[in-house]
Design an enzyme around this catalytic site. Structure first.
Site, PDB file in Angstrom:
ATOM      1  N   HIS A 131      46.958 -16.010   3.911  1.00 47.30           N
ATOM      2  CA  HIS A 131      46.721 -14.852   3.040  1.00 47.30           C
ATOM      3  C   HIS A 131      47.142 -15.110   1.597  1.00 47.30           C
ATOM      4  O   HIS A 131      47.309 -14.168   0.828  1.00 47.30           O
ATOM      5  CB  HIS A 131      47.445 -13.630   3.601  1.00 47.30           C
TER       6      HIS A 131
ATOM      7  N   CYS B 174      40.866 -14.938 -21.202  1.00 47.17           N
ATOM      8  CA  CYS B 174      39.599 -14.216 -21.402  1.00 47.17           C
ATOM      9  C   CYS B 174      39.764 -12.700 -21.442  1.00 47.17           C
ATOM     10  O   CYS B 174      38.777 -11.993 -21.656  1.00 47.17           O
ATOM     11  CB  CYS B 174      38.614 -14.591 -20.293  1.00 47.17           C
TER      12      CYS B 174
ATOM     13  N   SER C 261      54.255 -12.203  14.736  1.00 50.18           N
ATOM     14  CA  SER C 261      53.022 -11.552  14.295  1.00 50.18           C
ATOM     15  C   SER C 261      52.526 -10.623  15.390  1.00 50.18           C
ATOM     16  O   SER C 261      52.475 -11.004  16.560  1.00 50.18           O
ATOM     17  CB  SER C 261      51.941 -12.588  13.971  1.00 50.18           C
ATOM     18  N   SER C 262      52.116  -9.422  15.006  1.00 49.63           N
ATOM     19  CA  SER C 262      51.513  -8.488  15.961  1.00 49.63           C
ATOM     20  C   SER C 262      50.067  -8.852  16.253  1.00 49.63           C
ATOM     21  O   SER C 262      49.470  -8.314  17.182  1.00 49.63           O
ATOM     22  CB  SER C 262      51.573  -7.055  15.409  1.00 49.63           C
TER      23      SER C 262
END
Length: 292
Positions: free
Chosen positions: A135, A197, A235-236
């Site tokens: 991620h 920019c 982690s789920s």
């Protein structure tokens, strides 16, 4: 109509309870070739809360979505105010026993790779190498107009200069580095633009509702193909970005082992789910295997 990302799930009935037996984990590691897939639960002992565990941040906080960030300037202002404050705490987090154990397993040659859903950089800080940050990472920002990357510490300095005296007290910090602030606390926080920019800056992380870059997904799939087994840590597996690799391993007949206090969306694919604190569990396994 804009779809909200999957933030929760309901465990299937009849799933076996978690075990405290670490033997399957030790056996897998001793055989080598283990691919680690870690989530927010491995960082809770470093002071970073998870999303869905007891007291998890989803009980009080809805994460920023990609769609809201892109479409709404006020949403971006809230995000950057909260993230700027959270970064001060988040950036001070240090690896815990779980991160150090994973790094030790890697040094011993027991792992084929590490994929993390976390954006905190703690695996690398503990010494793990070639970590795939599924991620992304909070240590870098990207311009949505020109694509230029820049260090988060540089953005933090610019935001400090643009918002002198910004010192609200947050109710909590979330796994994505976002602090809990009210709209009154956000106030007139000033957002800065790309120095090249003038475009919109975004943390180099995958927001909820945003797709993981396809080359990164394919790299992870290749790691699954090369692994002997998959070890899920903290982690789920609620979101598909991580669950798909567990399903891939299971379909290929590779053992999946999960260390997580609560049920996960991948339990049906697991050989066993160990319900123990990660630091304690991984330190115990390291001791059994004689890994310093």
């Amino acid at each position: 109509m804009r779809m909200r990302p999957t933030l929760s799930w309901t465990p299937a009935e009849g799933l076996p309870p978690g075990t405290t037996d670490l033997e399957p984990v030790a056996d897998a590691l001793s055989a080598g070739g283990v691919l680690v897939l870690s989530g927010a639960g491995i960082s809770t002992e470093s002071g970073i809360p998870d999303y869905r565990g007891e007291g998890g941040s989803l009980s009080r906080h809805t994460p920023m979505t990609y769609q809201d960030f892109i479409a709404d300037a006020q949403a971006r202002r809230r995000y950057w105010a909260r993230s700027h404050l959270g970064w001060r705490t988040f950036g001070r987090a240090r690896p815990n026993a779980g991160h150090r154990a994973v790094a030790a397993f890697g040094r011993r040659g027991l792992l084929s790779g590490v994929i993390t859903q976390n954006v905190d950089g703690l695996h690398q800080a503990a010494g793990s190498e070639d970590v795939v940050e599924l991620h992304g990472t909070l240590t870098r920002v990207v311009c949505l107009s020109c694509g230029a990357f820049s260090p988060r510490r540089e953005l933090a300095r610019r935001l400090e200069e643009a918002n002198p005296g910004f010192e609200p007290v947050a109710a909590g910090i979330n796994p994505d580095g976002d602090a809990d602030l009210t709209d009154d606390q956000v106030g007139g926080f000033r957002v800065v633009s790309c120095t090249l920019c003038g475009g919109t800056l975004k943390p180099d992380v995958v927001f909820f509702g945003e797709a993981v870059p396809p080359p990164r997904v394919e790299h992870c799939r290749a790691l699954v193909r090369a692994a002997t087994s998959v070890l899920v840590l903290g982690s789920s597996l609620t979101v598909m970005s991580g669950l798909r690799f567990v399903r891939q391993a299971a379909q290929a007949g590779k053992p999946v082992l999960i260390v997580n206090r609560d049920h996960t969306r991948g339990d049906q694919h697991a050989l066993a789910r160990v319900s123990l604190p990660l630091g304690t569990a991984l330190s115990t396994v390291a001791h059994r295997l004689g890994v310093a």
